[in-house]
Design a protein around this motif. Sequence first.
Motif, PDB file in Angstrom:
ATOM      1  N   GLN A 169       5.868   1.379  -6.161  1.00  0.00           N
ATOM      2  CA  GLN A 169       6.098   2.076  -4.901  1.00  0.00           C
ATOM      3  C   GLN A 169       5.013   1.689  -3.902  1.00  0.00           C
ATOM      4  OE1 GLN A 169       6.493   6.322  -5.726  1.00  0.00           O
ATOM      5  NE2 GLN A 169       8.701   6.021  -5.970  1.00  0.00           N
ATOM      6  N   TYR A 170       5.395   1.707  -2.621  1.00  0.00           N
ATOM      7  CA  TYR A 170       4.508   1.212  -1.557  1.00  0.00           C
ATOM      8  C   TYR A 170       4.601   2.118  -0.341  1.00  0.00           C
ATOM      9  CZ  TYR A 170       3.721  -1.640   2.718  1.00  0.00           C
ATOM     10  OH  TYR A 170       3.335  -2.104   3.947  1.00  0.00           O
ATOM     11  N   ARG A 171       3.488   2.217   0.359  1.00  0.00           N
ATOM     12  CA  ARG A 171       3.458   2.768   1.709  1.00  0.00           C
ATOM     13  C   ARG A 171       2.290   2.110   2.433  1.00  0.00           C
ATOM     14  NH1 ARG A 171       0.902   8.947   1.453  1.00  0.00           N
ATOM     15  NH2 ARG A 171      -1.281   8.266   1.150  1.00  0.00           N
ATOM     16  N   THR A 172       2.212   2.287   3.751  1.00  0.00           N
ATOM     17  CA  THR A 172       1.076   1.757   4.502  1.00  0.00           C
ATOM     18  C   THR A 172       0.615   2.765   5.531  1.00  0.00           C
ATOM     19  OG1 THR A 172       0.268  -0.086   5.846  1.00  0.00           O
ATOM     20  CG2 THR A 172       2.547   0.609   6.219  1.00  0.00           C
ATOM     21  N   VAL A 181       2.226   2.473  -9.534  1.00  0.00           N
ATOM     22  CA  VAL A 181       3.009   1.750 -10.533  1.00  0.00           C
ATOM     23  C   VAL A 181       3.511   2.760 -11.554  1.00  0.00           C
ATOM     24  CG1 VAL A 181       3.034  -0.116 -12.218  1.00  0.00           C
ATOM     25  CG2 VAL A 181       1.555  -0.278 -10.208  1.00  0.00           C
ATOM     26  N   ARG A 182       4.811   2.658 -11.879  1.00  0.00           N
ATOM     27  CA  ARG A 182       5.423   3.581 -12.839  1.00  0.00           C
ATOM     28  C   ARG A 182       5.974   2.794 -14.018  1.00  0.00           C
ATOM     29  NH1 ARG A 182       8.790   5.173  -9.728  1.00  0.00           N
ATOM     30  NH2 ARG A 182      10.801   4.356 -10.466  1.00  0.00           N
ATOM     31  N   ASN A 183       5.750   3.315 -15.217  1.00  0.00           N
ATOM     32  CA  ASN A 183       6.311   2.719 -16.435  1.00  0.00           C
ATOM     33  C   ASN A 183       7.709   3.286 -16.636  1.00  0.00           C
ATOM     34  OD1 ASN A 183       6.963   1.775 -18.957  1.00  0.00           O
ATOM     35  ND2 ASN A 183       5.173   2.607 -20.007  1.00  0.00           N
ATOM     36  N   THR A 221       0.402   5.264 -12.335  1.00  0.00           N
ATOM     37  CA  THR A 221      -1.024   5.009 -12.132  1.00  0.00           C
ATOM     38  C   THR A 221      -1.646   6.020 -11.189  1.00  0.00           C
ATOM     39  OG1 THR A 221      -0.525   3.555 -10.263  1.00  0.00           O
ATOM     40  CG2 THR A 221      -0.769   2.526 -12.431  1.00  0.00           C
ATOM     41  N   GLY A 222      -0.830   6.690 -10.366  1.00  0.00           N
ATOM     42  CA  GLY A 222      -1.369   7.438  -9.241  1.00  0.00           C
ATOM     43  C   GLY A 222      -1.685   6.473  -8.110  1.00  0.00           C
ATOM     44  N   GLU A 223      -2.171   6.984  -7.017  1.00  0.00           N
ATOM     45  CA  GLU A 223      -2.386   6.173  -5.819  1.00  0.00           C
ATOM     46  C   GLU A 223      -3.447   5.087  -6.020  1.00  0.00           C
ATOM     47  OE1 GLU A 223      -1.614   8.248  -1.733  1.00  0.00           O
ATOM     48  OE2 GLU A 223      -3.057   9.450  -2.891  1.00  0.00           O
ATOM     49  N   ILE A 224      -3.184   3.953  -5.391  1.00  0.00           N
ATOM     50  CA  ILE A 224      -4.149   2.856  -5.300  1.00  0.00           C
ATOM     51  C   ILE A 224      -4.218   2.475  -3.827  1.00  0.00           C
ATOM     52  CG2 ILE A 224      -4.794   0.556  -6.123  1.00  0.00           C
ATOM     53  CD1 ILE A 224      -2.650   0.972  -8.359  1.00  0.00           C
ATOM     54  N   ARG A 225      -5.260   2.901  -3.151  1.00  0.00           N
ATOM     55  CA  ARG A 225      -5.380   2.698  -1.704  1.00  0.00           C
ATOM     56  C   ARG A 225      -6.234   1.463  -1.432  1.00  0.00           C
ATOM     57  NH1 ARG A 225      -6.786   8.958   0.096  1.00  0.00           N
ATOM     58  NH2 ARG A 225      -4.916   9.916  -0.878  1.00  0.00           N
ATOM     59  N   LEU A 226      -5.615   0.460  -0.818  1.00  0.00           N
ATOM     60  CA  LEU A 226      -6.239  -0.845  -0.637  1.00  0.00           C
ATOM     61  C   LEU A 226      -6.333  -1.208   0.841  1.00  0.00           C
ATOM     62  CD1 LEU A 226      -4.084  -2.659  -3.332  1.00  0.00           C
ATOM     63  CD2 LEU A 226      -6.308  -1.549  -3.671  1.00  0.00           C
ATOM     64  N   ARG A 227      -7.207  -2.169   1.117  1.00  0.00           N
ATOM     65  CA  ARG A 227      -7.308  -2.762   2.458  1.00  0.00           C
ATOM     66  C   ARG A 227      -7.639  -4.239   2.285  1.00  0.00           C
ATOM     67  NH1 ARG A 227     -11.700  -1.854   4.760  1.00  0.00           N
ATOM     68  NH2 ARG A 227     -12.721  -0.549   3.198  1.00  0.00           N
ATOM     69  N   PHE A 228      -7.223  -5.047   3.271  1.00  0.00           N
ATOM     70  CA  PHE A 228      -7.780  -6.392   3.370  1.00  0.00           C
ATOM     71  C   PHE A 228      -7.780  -6.832   4.821  1.00  0.00           C
ATOM     72  CE2 PHE A 228      -3.269  -7.341   2.597  1.00  0.00           C
ATOM     73  CZ  PHE A 228      -3.003  -8.395   3.462  1.00  0.00           C
ATOM     74  N   HIS A 229      -8.678  -7.760   5.144  1.00  0.00           N
ATOM     75  CA  HIS A 229      -8.830  -8.236   6.516  1.00  0.00           C
ATOM     76  C   HIS A 229      -9.284  -9.681   6.490  1.00  0.00           C
ATOM     77  CE1 HIS A 229     -13.268  -8.130   6.289  1.00  0.00           C
ATOM     78  NE2 HIS A 229     -13.096  -7.057   5.541  1.00  0.00           N
ATOM     79  N   TYR A 270       5.635   7.010   0.078  1.00  0.00           N
ATOM     80  CA  TYR A 270       5.860   6.186  -1.112  1.00  0.00           C
ATOM     81  C   TYR A 270       7.349   6.103  -1.463  1.00  0.00           C
ATOM     82  CZ  TYR A 270       0.902   5.889  -2.240  1.00  0.00           C
ATOM     83  OH  TYR A 270      -0.441   5.612  -2.207  1.00  0.00           O
ATOM     84  N   ALA A 271       7.790   4.876  -1.723  1.00  0.00           N
ATOM     85  CA  ALA A 271       9.155   4.628  -2.178  1.00  0.00           C
ATOM     86  C   ALA A 271       9.163   3.283  -2.886  1.00  0.00           C
ATOM     87  CB  ALA A 271      10.136   4.627  -1.008  1.00  0.00           C
ATOM     88  N   ASP A 272      10.146   3.080  -3.770  1.00  0.00           N
ATOM     89  CA  ASP A 272      10.252   1.803  -4.461  1.00  0.00           C
ATOM     90  C   ASP A 272      10.309   0.666  -3.448  1.00  0.00           C
ATOM     91  OD1 ASP A 272      10.306   3.199  -6.798  1.00  0.00           O
ATOM     92  OD2 ASP A 272      12.382   2.727  -7.332  1.00  0.00           O
ATOM     93  N   TRP A 273       9.605  -0.446  -3.759  1.00  0.00           N
ATOM     94  CA  TRP A 273       9.478  -1.556  -2.801  1.00  0.00           C
ATOM     95  C   TRP A 273       9.461  -2.851  -3.593  1.00  0.00           C
ATOM     96  CZ3 TRP A 273      10.536  -2.134   1.985  1.00  0.00           C
ATOM     97  CH2 TRP A 273       9.910  -3.073   2.811  1.00  0.00           C
ATOM     98  N   THR A 274      10.578  -3.583  -3.531  1.00  0.00           N
ATOM     99  CA  THR A 274      10.709  -4.800  -4.332  1.00  0.00           C
ATOM    100  C   THR A 274      10.038  -6.003  -3.688  1.00  0.00           C
ATOM    101  OG1 THR A 274      12.846  -5.285  -3.303  1.00  0.00           O
ATOM    102  CG2 THR A 274      12.873  -4.036  -5.375  1.00  0.00           C
TER     103      THR A 274
END
Length: 466
Positions: free
Chosen positions: A44-47, A63-65, A140-148, A170-174
């Motif tokens: 799942q993804y969000r921004t 990430v879900r098993n 996994t629970g949330e994984i909050r990332l950044r890149f620049h 958050y929603a499934d994101w292929t």
Amino acid sequence: MRRSPHRRLRTAAVGVLATALASLGLAALPASANGAADARLAVQYRTTATAATSQQAAPQLTVRNTGGAPVRLADVKLRYYFSADAPGAAHRFACDWAVRGCANVTGTFAAVPTPTATADRYLEIGFTAGAGSLAPGAETGEIRLRFHRADWQSLKQSDDHSFGAERTAYADWTKVTAHHAGTTVWGAAPGGGPVDPPARALFDDFAYTGSGDPALAAHGWSVRSWPGGPGVPGATWTPGNVSFGTADGASVMTLRTETAGSAASTRQAEISTSATKFRNGTYAARVKFSDAPVHGPDGDHVIQTFFAINDLKAPMADDYAEYDFEYLPNGGWGETGNTLFATSWETYDPNTGQVVNRHTADRAGYGGWRDLVLTIDDTAVRYYVDGRPFATHDAAFLPERPVLIAFNQWLTGLAGQPSTEPRTYEQHVDYVLHVKDEVLTSAQIAERVTAYRTAGTTFTDTVPAA
């Protein structure tokens, strides 16, 4: 073709080293919690950075098993695909927060093998063993990332494959792919094509306490203590002459060579991988060569190196391979001053002195920190220094068998400085990186190293045994 009896001694000695190490065997890598075919995952993804152009991208993932068996997160990789906007652009990664702990989340950047209009790079997210496993149905629970971008130029997100401006929940994101043990188990690559296997790499930042640190052997390194060539006959190879510390805030390995003008007083240093398992791909190290001793009179014929090698099974055996960066700050081998050699070896005969090799030499000073890169593909062996081409040796010198990776510092003899006053020479190494079967640019190497360090990864080795 360069011919040197001292040089042949070094080759023969390290060939013996390779054979001795191979006889020790290797511990097996930990097995996956379950086979790749059994793993079923969903991403799942969000921004929180929704603008078409932004200073930073901010993908947030879970990430879900979805399968029926536990999945070890250390076997899982996630890929977020994007367009780099500029061919030479470098990027920086950060983990802001993760339920499993940011210390257990890694991020590296790599090039998409077949670029599309929406993706020529990807950010690969991995997990350390500390992240644990996912039970069936667990997340996994949330994984909050950044890149620049490293230069802080704006990112154009609207043309990035994995970006979804409307995805604020958050929603499934292929469009973010998930991989388990090298197999794609979720999502689709840009263009719908196959996803290449995860990068197989060795990276070591040399963050150890000393030559006796148990982590050195656990990470596959062998510090030399046995006698023999190359160098001064009767000199010793002293494990204590390989040490670790910091320089400019970075962990650094130091190789020290000492002498007072006699074989008995000469102590040299060498460290190598225990496994002979490397072949095509990119070999990179940041090395500090020294033009003068740290104390005592100068002038010894000292050799400072970064190289890859395997064992000579018989005189003139055609499956021998050796690839060397060798810096001679005081000459030697017939040279009278500073010389940097890049040498590729096909084979040699230790009994007759016959050799088949090719070398490139630059008779100039290379003291100070240097970025040394060796790449091997199916066409040639190429050497680079500080991002600039240094030598290209043709396909006749490609390896038929895998090699090990090593560093050493030694004296060709005692003729360069006859004094009996003690003196010490040092060579420093910041890091070493090998990426299997990928030829990387200098910018891509810098991205990989920065990503490892940003993620707090001081060592990783996912290169399979040969």
